[in-house]
Write an enzyme that holds these catalytic residues in place. Structure first.
Site, short mmCIF file in Angstrom:
data_model
loop_
_atom_site.label_atom_id
_atom_site.label_comp_id
_atom_site.label_asym_id
_atom_site.label_seq_id
_atom_site.Cartn_x
_atom_site.Cartn_y
_atom_site.Cartn_z
N ASN A 58 0.80 -1.15 -0.03
CA ASN A 58 -0.39 -0.15 -0.02
C ASN A 58 0.46 1.61 0.22
O ASN A 58 0.90 2.40 -0.88
CB ASN A 58 -0.49 0.23 1.20
CG ASN A 58 -2.55 -0.76 0.96
OD1 ASN A 58 -1.65 -0.79 -0.53
ND2 ASN A 58 -3.53 -0.72 1.81
N CYS B 21 -7.63 3.39 3.30
CA CYS B 21 -6.18 2.28 3.92
C CYS B 21 -5.17 2.90 3.48
O CYS B 21 -4.33 3.08 3.92
CB CYS B 21 -6.62 0.98 2.37
SG CYS B 21 -7.66 -0.28 2.82
#
Ligand code: NAD
Ligand code: UDX
Length: 494
Positions: free
Chosen positions: A227, A279
Site C-alpha cells: 500500500n 487504506c
C-alpha cells in the site's frame, strides 16, 4: 493437511463480505459463516440491498446465499460460528488510533484483540486463525500471546497471515483474478499444515503458482509495503503535476510516456486531486509509526512525505479554485463526485471531504451530486451545511463553477480509443485485468448516461468554470461550449 470444511469470518465489512462471497461460491462443499457485532450490517447482508456497493457482488452473494444448496451465511451468532469453524478469518477494521499511545499514526488493534479474545473463550477444538485485516508487523506474535495467556489447554491455535489486496470498485474481479494470494506462516509443522489447508481453499479457483507462501512477519509487512508503494506512485505523479502546471507540460502525457517503460508500468500513475479510501493514509502512517518505534526516524520521514504530498495536492486544488473565483465563492459551486473513487459508495478519506470542507469554511455555497454516495453519509462527512442533489443537472443549475472530484464515467466527455486514452483508462484500473468490473456489471445501474455538457453550459451562470480534479474531461471541447477549464497538471484553457 486437514481439509477445511467450515469457515467463520469475523467482520462483515468490505473485505469480509466480498471475500467470503467469492470463497463460498468457489467452494460449494465448505460452509462459510460471516459474523459481526453490528447486527444492522448482518441484516443488510441478508437482504437485497447489501451494505456495500461493488459491481457484481449482489449476484454472487445471491447464488451462494439463496441457491438450492446455500453455503454462505451471515449471522448474528458469533459464538456458534466460531465454535463450529476449523478456520477463522479475522477481518475486522483496523483504523488509525484516535487516542492513547501512537494516536493519529498507529493502527487501532482493539477490535482485532476483542475478536481474538472471543475465539479464545469459545473454541473447543484446534483452529486456524487467519489475519485478513491489515496489521503491523509481528501482530501474529501478539495474537499467539493472547491465546497462550487465555490458558486454554488441549486446543491448538495456529496463526496465519493472509492480507487482502482487493481494491474497492473492482473487489469481485480482484478476488476472482488476484495477482497473488499471500499466505504467511511460521516455519513449524503446524504452520506448514495450516498454510497448506488455507492454500487448498484458494486453489479451488486460483492457479497454484499465484498462491505464495512466505514467512509470517514478511507477509504482514508486505501488505503495509504494497500500500505504501502504491500510494507513493500517486504522490510522485501528483508532485510532477505541479511541475506540469508551472511549465506547460501535460501530466497525462508525462504519465503515459513513463508508464510505457515496462520497469515502471502504467498503473497507479493517474494524477488526481489526491488519493483517498480507508487504506492508504492509515497504512502509510502505520508504516511511519513502525519505523519510528524501531528508532528509524529517516525511514519514517521518507514515507511521511507520501502523506504530506497528498495533503499538498488537495490544498493546491482548493487554493486554485479560490484564486480563480476571487471573492465570489458565495455564488453556487457544483461538486460532481463525492466518493474516493468511482464504482463504490465508500466516502472514507475521500479528497472531496477536505476540499468541500475547506471551501465551505471560506463561505462557499456547495451543491453535491454523486451517483452512489448516500445523502446522509455526505452530511455526516461534512460539518457545515451543503446541499445534496439528486442529479448532476440539479447540482449545476445556476452554479458558477463545476468541481469534479470523482472520476465517474458519466462525467467524462472523452471518447474511448486512442493510445493515450486507453493507457490512462488501464492505469485507472488498479486491478490490472482489463475486463475488470465492466464484465461483471452487466446492466448495472452505475452505467448512467453521460453528462450533456452543452446543457450544463446553458443552465450555469458566469464565469462557468470547470475544475477537473480527475482529468476526465476533454478541456478543448468544453472551452468551445464557453467554459474556463482547470485540470490537474495541464495548462488552463479558456
Ligand atoms: P469495515 O469497517 O468495512 O468492516 C469491518 C467490520 O468488522 C465492521 O462491520 C465491524 O462492525 C466489524 N467488527 C469490528 N470489531 C469486531 C469484533 N470484535 N467482532 C465482530 N465484528 C467486528 O472494514 P474493511 O474495509 O472490510 O477492512 C477490514 C480490514 O481489511 C482492515 O484491516 C483493512 O485495512 C483491510 N483491508 C481493507 C481493504 C478495503 O478495500 N476496504 C482492502 C484490503 C485490506
Ligand atoms: C487500495 C489498494 O489499491 C488495494 O490493493 C488495497 O488492498 C486497499 O487500498 P482502494 O483504496 O480501494 O485500494 O483503491 P485504489 O484503486 O488503490 O485507489 C485509492 C485512491 O487512489 C483513490 O482515491 C483513487 O482515486 C486514487 N488513485 C488511484 C489515483 O489518484 N491515481 C491512480 O493512478 C490510482
Amino acid at each position: 493437511p486437514r481439509k477445511v470444511k467450515n469457515i467463520c469470518c469475523i467482520g462483515a465489512g468490505h473485505v469480509g463480505g466480498s471475500t467470503c462471497a467469492v470463497i463460498a461460491s468457489n467452494n460449494p462443499d465448505v460452509v462459510v459463516t460471516v459474523v459481526d457485532l453490528n447486527v444492522e450490517r448482518i441484516k443488510a447482508w441478508n437482504s437485497e440491498e447489501l451494505p456495500i456497493y461493488e459491481p457484481g457482488l449482489l449476484k454472487l452473494v445471491q447464488q451462494a446465499r439463496d441457491g438450492a444448496r446455500p453455503n454462505l451465511f451471515f449471522s448474528k451468532n458469533m459464538g456458534s460460528a466460531i465454535f463450529e469453524a476449523d478456520l477463522i478469518f479475522v477481518c475486522v477494521n483496523t483504523p488509525t488510533k484516535q487516542t492513547g499511545l501512537g494516536a493519529g499514526q498507529a493502527l487501532e488493534l482493539d477490535y482485532l484483540q476483542a475478536a481474538i479474545k472471543r475465539i479464545a473463550e469459545v473454541a473447543q477444538n484446534d483452529k486456524i486463525i487467519v489475519e485478513k485485516s491489515t496489521v503491523p508487523c509481528r501482530t501474529a506474535e501478539t495474537i499467539q500471546g493472547i491465546f497462550s495467556a487465555s490458558g486454554r489447554r488441549g486446543v491448538r491455535f495456529t496463526v496465519l497471515s493472509n492480507p487482502e489486496f482487493l481494491a474497492a470498485g473492482t473487489a469481485v474481479a480482484d478476488l476472482l483474478h488476484p495477482d497473488r494470494v499471500l499466505i504467511g506462516r511460521s516455519k513449524t509443522p503446524d504452520g506448514y499444515a495450516a498454510a497448506a489447508a488455507l492454500a487448498d481453499v484458494y486453489a479451488a479457483w486460483i492457479p497454484r503458482d499465484r498462491i505464495v507462501t512466505i514467512n509470517l512477519f514478511s507477509s504482514e509487512l508486505a501488505k503495509l509495503s504494497a500500500n505504501a508503494l502504491l500510494a507513493q506512485r500517486i504522490s510522485s505523479i501528483n508532485s510532477l503535476s505541479a511541475i506540469c502546471e508551472a511549465t506547460g507540460a501535460d501530466i497525462d502525457e508525462v504519465s503515459y510516456a513513463c508508464g510505457l517503460d515496462t520497469r515502471i508500468g502504467p498503473s497507479m500513475l493517474k494524477a488526481s486531486v489526491g488519493f483517498g479510501g480507508s487504506c492508504f493514509r492509515k497504512d502509510v502512517l502505520s508504516l511511519c509509526y513502525l519505523a519510528e518505534s524501531l528508532d528509524l526516524p529517516e525511514v519514517a520521514a521518507y514515507w511521511k512525505g507520501v502523506i504530506d504530498m497528498n495533503e499538498y495536492q488537495k490544498d493546491r486544488f482548493t487554493t486554485n479554485i479560490v484564486s480563480c473565483l476571487g471573492h465570489s465563492l458565495a455564488k453556487k459551486l457544483a461538486v460532481l463526485g463525492f466518493t474516493y473513487k468511482k464504482d463504490t459508495n465508500d466516502t472514507r478519506e475521500s479528497a472531496a471531504i477536505s476540499i468541500v470542507s475547506n471551501l465551505t469554511a471560506k463561505g462557499a455555497s456547495v451543491s453535491i451530486y454523486d451517483p452512489r454516495a448516500k445523502m446522509d453519509q455526505v452530511w455526516r462527512d461534512i460539518d457545515t451545511y451543503v446541499s445534496v442533489s439528486g442529479s448532476a443537472y440539479e447540482a449545476c443549475m445556476d452554479a458558477q463553477a463545476v468541481i469534479i472530484l470523482t472520476e465517474w464515467d458519466e462525467f467524462s466527455n472523452k471518447p474511448l480509443g486512442g493510445a493515450l486514452e486507453n493507457a490512462q483508462r488501464s492505469s485507472d484500473n488498479s486491478s490490472g485485468h482489463p475486463s475488470g468490473a465492466s464484465d461483471l456489471t452487466g446492466g448495472d445501474a452505475s452505467k448512467k448516461s453521460k453528462l450533456d455538457w452543452a446543457f450544463v453550459a446553458k443552465i450555469m451562470c458566469p464565469p462557468k468554470y470547470v475544475f477537473d480534479g480527475r482529468n476526465v474531461v476533454d478541456a478543448g471541447k468544453l472551452t468551445e461550449l464557453g467554459f474556463h477549464v482547470e485540470c490537474i497538471g495541464k495548462p488552463s484553457m479558456s
